[in-house]
Scaffold this active site. Structure first.
Site, PDB file in Angstrom:
ATOM      1  N   TYR A 189       0.843  -1.207   0.000  1.00 43.94           N
ATOM      2  CA  TYR A 189       0.000   0.000   0.000  1.00 43.94           C
ATOM      3  C   TYR A 189       0.882   1.264   0.000  1.00 43.94           C
ATOM      4  O   TYR A 189       2.097   1.176  -0.114  1.00 43.94           O
ATOM      5  CB  TYR A 189      -1.002  -0.062   1.160  1.00 43.94           C
ATOM      6  CG  TYR A 189      -1.968  -1.221   0.974  1.00 43.94           C
ATOM      7  CD1 TYR A 189      -2.813  -1.251  -0.146  1.00 43.94           C
ATOM      8  CD2 TYR A 189      -2.002  -2.308   1.844  1.00 43.94           C
ATOM      9  CE1 TYR A 189      -3.672  -2.322  -0.368  1.00 43.94           C
ATOM     10  CE2 TYR A 189      -2.862  -3.378   1.629  1.00 43.94           C
ATOM     11  CZ  TYR A 189      -3.697  -3.373   0.519  1.00 43.94           C
ATOM     12  OH  TYR A 189      -4.541  -4.435   0.297  1.00 43.94           O
ATOM     13  N   ARG A 236       3.298  -1.241  10.950  1.00 44.67           N
ATOM     14  CA  ARG A 236       3.314  -2.577  10.351  1.00 44.67           C
ATOM     15  C   ARG A 236       4.163  -2.581   9.083  1.00 44.67           C
ATOM     16  O   ARG A 236       3.998  -1.720   8.214  1.00 44.67           O
ATOM     17  CB  ARG A 236       1.892  -3.025  10.011  1.00 44.67           C
ATOM     18  CG  ARG A 236       1.793  -4.512   9.744  1.00 44.67           C
ATOM     19  CD  ARG A 236       0.377  -4.964   9.451  1.00 44.67           C
ATOM     20  NE  ARG A 236       0.179  -6.362   9.831  1.00 44.67           N
ATOM     21  CZ  ARG A 236      -0.685  -7.176   9.237  1.00 44.67           C
ATOM     22  NH1 ARG A 236      -1.454  -6.766   8.268  1.00 44.67           N
ATOM     23  NH2 ARG A 236      -0.805  -8.431   9.638  1.00 44.67           N
ATOM     24  N   ARG A 326      -6.488 -15.034  10.345  1.00 45.48           N
ATOM     25  CA  ARG A 326      -7.642 -15.860   9.970  1.00 45.48           C
ATOM     26  C   ARG A 326      -8.251 -16.671  11.109  1.00 45.48           C
ATOM     27  O   ARG A 326      -9.483 -16.792  11.160  1.00 45.48           O
ATOM     28  CB  ARG A 326      -7.285 -16.766   8.796  1.00 45.48           C
ATOM     29  CG  ARG A 326      -7.143 -15.931   7.542  1.00 45.48           C
ATOM     30  CD  ARG A 326      -6.872 -16.759   6.297  1.00 45.48           C
ATOM     31  NE  ARG A 326      -6.711 -15.805   5.199  1.00 45.48           N
ATOM     32  CZ  ARG A 326      -7.146 -16.028   3.967  1.00 45.48           C
ATOM     33  NH1 ARG A 326      -7.736 -17.153   3.660  1.00 45.48           N
ATOM     34  NH2 ARG A 326      -6.965 -15.113   3.046  1.00 45.48           N
TER      35      ARG A 326
END
Ligand code: PHB
Length: 367
Positions: A189, A236, A326
């Site tokens: 990103y 991050r 997840r």
């Protein structure tokens, strides 16, 4: 020899409290940020989102899903924002519900850069990026999956306003009741696009050498930390992921330098994705210990960890915190299941991205 030290079924180490900057965490289990595409109109968080996060509040720390800091920062449909009054009010429901259950939650500050589509951008304009290089990647819009659009390069004159958007988003997160923020500089990103030489071909002070490519992340981190406190700020990073069609010719040198610069800010934590993001763990050669060396804050690892891998990483001193992604989708009580070594529900990938309560707040707990 101490029996405990070799027993991988003993999760005691996962449940030792830890001070992370100004945050006091009761355990080492972190819920990783997970895109779920369930914000209401105007990309406003809602009561269903509050229920979802509150169900998971016994984690040491919840990292709320990636959230756009400004309209241009959006890259997928129905992701929440933190730039309007309605969004701040929506998030207040979430943080209130989590705090009521005794939890702690930080917000992930997101700008997708070139991983977007004109249909998601204000006035249908091109997405912005360090350089006008289109990613070989897809995104999800109202009509389904589409190729991302060709971006335009941000001008040097636009950079201060971009940094200001991050600072304002951090102030908004505080107003919304978050305990802190995580700056998303991973997974291809915008901030990652500035870091890497495959996507950053700028000739101004924000491109060129490793030091120049790191400048934007450093200035954003300093602005955010200045706004809400370094002890409430994490970053991050994903040094070797190729997600979002991203690459660098010298990832080790780049990320060693990035961490060295960030270390001077005394941030609460760094959150490192080892290998590729999403799905299976696929570690690649990279010296994470070398990258960590200058950093004094908490070290969080992520990438397909299960219970025994998490215990081993903590025991070996490779990490202070483990972020689970997840497994948290299908197991609202994952923290308890890790403690008790209980079995896990399997998630349904068809309901990961978008939809209603189904596959979101209706997964069963042990009780
Ligand atoms: C995604 O929406 O697929 C997504 C979002 C944020 C990430 C990775 C993936 O960091």
């Amino acid at each position: 020899m101490n029996q405990r030290a070799t027993d991988a079924t003993d999760a005691t180490i996962l449940f030792q409290p830890i001070q992370v900057g100004e945050l006091n965490l009761p355990n080492r289990v972190v819920m990783a940020p997970l895109t779920r595409n369930r914000a209401s109109a105007g990309n406003v968080p809602n009561a269903m989102n509050a229920t979802y996060y509150a169900q998971r509040a016994d984690a040491g720390l919840l990292i709320a899903e990636a959230t756009q800091i400004c309209p241009e920062g959006q890259g997928y449909i129905a992701t929440p924002g933190i730039h309007s009054d309605e969004q701040i009010a929506g998030w207040k429901q979430v943080t209130g519900a989590v705090h009521e259950r005794g939890g702690r939650i930080v917000l992930q500050l997101w700008h997708v850069g070139r991983i977007s589509h004109t249909s998601l951008q204000p006035d249908g304009k091109a997405p912005v990026a360090p350089s006008a290089i289109r990613a070989n990647a897809k995104t999800f819009v109202a009509e389904g999956f589409v190729d991302v659009s060709t971006p335009r390069a941000l001008t040097t004159a636009e950079i201060p306003a971009l940094i200001e958007s991050y600072r304002q988003a951090a102030a908004n997160a505080r107003a919304a009741g978050f305990d802190g923020v995580e700056i998303h500089a991973a997974n291809g990103y915008l901030l990652d696009q500035f870091l890497r030489d495959s996507t950053n071909q700028r000739t101004d002070a924000y491109g060129g050498s490793i030091d120049d490519r790191s400048r934007l992340l450093f200035e954003v981190s300093a602005a955010v930390a200045g706004e809400i406190g370094a002890g409430r700020t994490g970053v991050r990073l994903s040094p070797v992921t190729s997600f979002g069609d991203i690459a660098d010719s010298q990832p080790q040198a780049l990320f060693n330098h990035v961490v060295e610069r960030l270390a001077s800010l005394d941030l609460a934590y760094l959150h490192i994705i080892e290998g590729e993001t999403g799905g299976e763990r696929r570690p690649q050669p990279f010296d994470y210990a070398a990258m960590r060396k200058p950093f004094r804050g908490a070290w969080m690892l992520n990438n397909g960890y299960d219970r025994s891998m998490a215990i081993e990483a903590l025991r070996a001193g490779q990490a202070d915190l483990i972020a689970f992604g997840r497994p948290f989708i299908a197991n609202p009580d994952l923290t308890r299941r890790l403690r008790e070594n209980a079995g896990l529900n399997q998630g349904d990938p068809n309901t990961f991205y978008g939809g209603d309560e189904h596959g979101y707040t209706d997964y069963p707990t042990l009780d």
